[in-house]
Design an enzyme around this catalytic site. Structure first.
Site, PDB file in Angstrom:
ATOM      1  N   GLU A 332       0.838  -1.261   0.028  1.00  0.00           N
ATOM      2  CA  GLU A 332       0.058  -0.040  -0.045  1.00  0.00           C
ATOM      3  C   GLU A 332       0.801   1.422   0.089  1.00  0.00           C
ATOM      4  OE1 GLU A 332      -4.107  -1.418   2.141  1.00  0.00           O
ATOM      5  OE2 GLU A 332      -2.944  -0.206   3.384  1.00  0.00           O
ATOM      6  N   CYS A 333       0.707   2.126  -0.832  1.00  0.00           N
ATOM      7  CA  CYS A 333       1.150   3.609  -1.078  1.00  0.00           C
ATOM      8  C   CYS A 333       2.761   3.495  -0.926  1.00  0.00           C
ATOM      9  CB  CYS A 333       0.745   4.398   0.140  1.00  0.00           C
ATOM     10  SG  CYS A 333       0.950   6.149   0.011  1.00  0.00           S
ATOM     11  N   GLY A 334       3.411   3.821   0.214  1.00  0.00           N
ATOM     12  CA  GLY A 334       4.757   3.574   0.248  1.00  0.00           C
ATOM     13  C   GLY A 334       5.147   2.096   0.036  1.00  0.00           C
TER      14      GLY A 334
END
Length: 438
Positions: A332-334
């Protein structure tokens, strides 16, 4: 502190403000530490999709903090989580997000909605630095805007002098509103920030001194017993309905300052369903356990540690071995950025990442992406129902190769957005943070 009320059932309060920047996070931390220092059993929660403030809560209270999201969670889930968090404590302090009535673009998900759902009163933190008698009009509006939201009283923040405080109290007297205290303006009550909010609690060089200073100011200038007496019982609920299946039976979760953004309620829910959770640190060059049948790379700040991650050969080798063995890998994301081929940092330097997804991302040319998302899984994940998620990042996509999309997406108002994320076999991810299932 005078003798306080002892609750047979936990009491709850929500700390809110007219807008961001009024000091509600600092006041929440000060109250948590002041109550803890006074021997009270106090727990906390944070309204909305926030990963950073809860870690400050935990440092202040020495208790874990949860997220309560009135947009992503239904009434039963909110009440069950709140009661579970409050059980064994005398007081549950919930910190609001943004202004009290601010939510998604359609107004849903505000701190006010959470207070109404939990039927807990609100303490309004007012930044008084640039106002005097006008404070009465502001408080009057907040008292009367929503009849189902009870304003228990106010804390006057950033008060410049005794004369200033007297003017504020005189203006508020006709409203009959309780003034729990007045905090003087102080440079000691400033927390450092970066692009996604506060610098993480684990990176604060002298957090204990800050918390003790804030608690002492609160103890001196705020009526803690009156605040505790204003709390009302947190309503019970029978079930938590966000049954989001775990990614696997044994889930390895990345956790360090580069991968700190995982929701406690989500991991606890997986454990409740029988999953085993084990943590590893990519920054310490740790690989996920070889017995893991799923790996979760949460969001965080990999862009600040890209060079270290690029050189973490043990971590990279372990992840590639897991991918080749068919282990489900989700970012997720990073974490999604780390699964890609490269990450360009703020100075324009490219760093080699895991290369498990055909993706290059950049932090050099920052653009904010923010908002709630309704996510429809397109395959690969053990989640088939629509999901409630949130997107908040400044990174941009430089290039994408051939891969399937992971989610079809709508925003909080139901508007169709471009499909999101990538999936290549058993490796997948997106910029969205999943909160719960609908």
């Amino acid at each position: 502190m005078p003798d306080s009320v002892t609750f047979q059932d936990p009491g709850g309060l929500l700390i809110a403000a007219p807008s961001s920047g009024a000091g509600k996070t600092t006041l929440t931390l000060a109250l948590l530490r002041a109550f803890r220092n006074a021997g009270r059993l106090v727990a906390s929660a944070k309204s909305g999709p926030d990963y950073i403030d809860p870690k400050f809560h935990e440092a202040a209270s020495s208790k874990h903090c949860i997220n309560l999201d009135a947009w992503a969670m239904d009434t039963d889930t909110l009440r069950a989580l709140a009661m579970e968090q409050a059980t064994g404590h005398e007081l549950l302090l919930i910190e609001g997000a943004m202004g009290l009535f601010d939510g998604a673009a359609n107004g849903k998900g505000s701190a006010a909605e959470l207070a109404a759902t939990l039927t807990v009163p609100v303490i309004l933190v007012i930044d008084c630095a640039m106002q005097a008698q006008s404070v009465a009009a502001l408080v009057f509006g907040f008292q009367n805007y929503r009849p189902d939201v009870q304003i228990a009283g106010v804390i006057l923040n950033r008060v410049s002098s005794a004369r200033h405080e007297a003017m504020l109290r005189t203006a508020l007297a006709p409203l009959g509103v309780t003034v729990f205290g007045a905090i003087p303006r102080s440079m000691d009550l400033t927390l450092p920030e970066r692009h996604l909010g506060l610098v993480q609690a684990s990176e604060h060089k002298d957090l204990e001194t800050f918390l003790e200073t804030a608690a002492e100011l609160c103890r001196t200038h705020v009526d803690l017993a009156a605040i505790e007496s204003a709390a009302t019982c947190v309503p019970a609920a029978e079930t938590i309905r966000m049954q989001l299946p775990p990614l696997g039976r044994k889930v390895a979760v990345a956790r360090d300052v580069a991968f700190a953004f995982s929701y406690p309620h989500l991991l606890h829910e997986w454990q409740r369903q029988g999953a085993e959770i084990a943590f590893f640190s990519p920054l310490a060059n740790e690989a996920p356990g070889p017995d893991a049948d799923a790996i979760f790379l949460p969001g965080g700040y990999p862009e600040l540690h890209a060079a270290v991650l690029a050189g973490a050969e043990g971590f990279k080798s372990g992840m590639r071995q897991a991918a080749n063995a068919g282990t489900l890998i989700y970012g997720e994301c990073g974490g999604y950025m780390t699964l890609g081929e490269g990450l360009i940092d703020a100075s324009g330097e490219r760093h080699g990442m895991l290369g498990l997804l055909p993706l290059v991302t950049s932090f050099e040319d920052r653009k904010r992406h923010l908002g709630y998302r309704v996510l429809e899984p397109l395959g690969g994940l053990p989640w088939t129902s629509p999901l409630a998620g949130h997107e908040f990042h400044y990174a941009s996509i430089v290039s994408e190769g051939k891969a399937d999309r992971l989610f079809s997406v709508q925003d909080a108002e139901g508007n169709k957005r471009e499909d999101m994320g990538l999936r290549s076999g058993n490796v997948m991810g997106s910029f969205a943070h999943v909160i719960s299932s609908f």
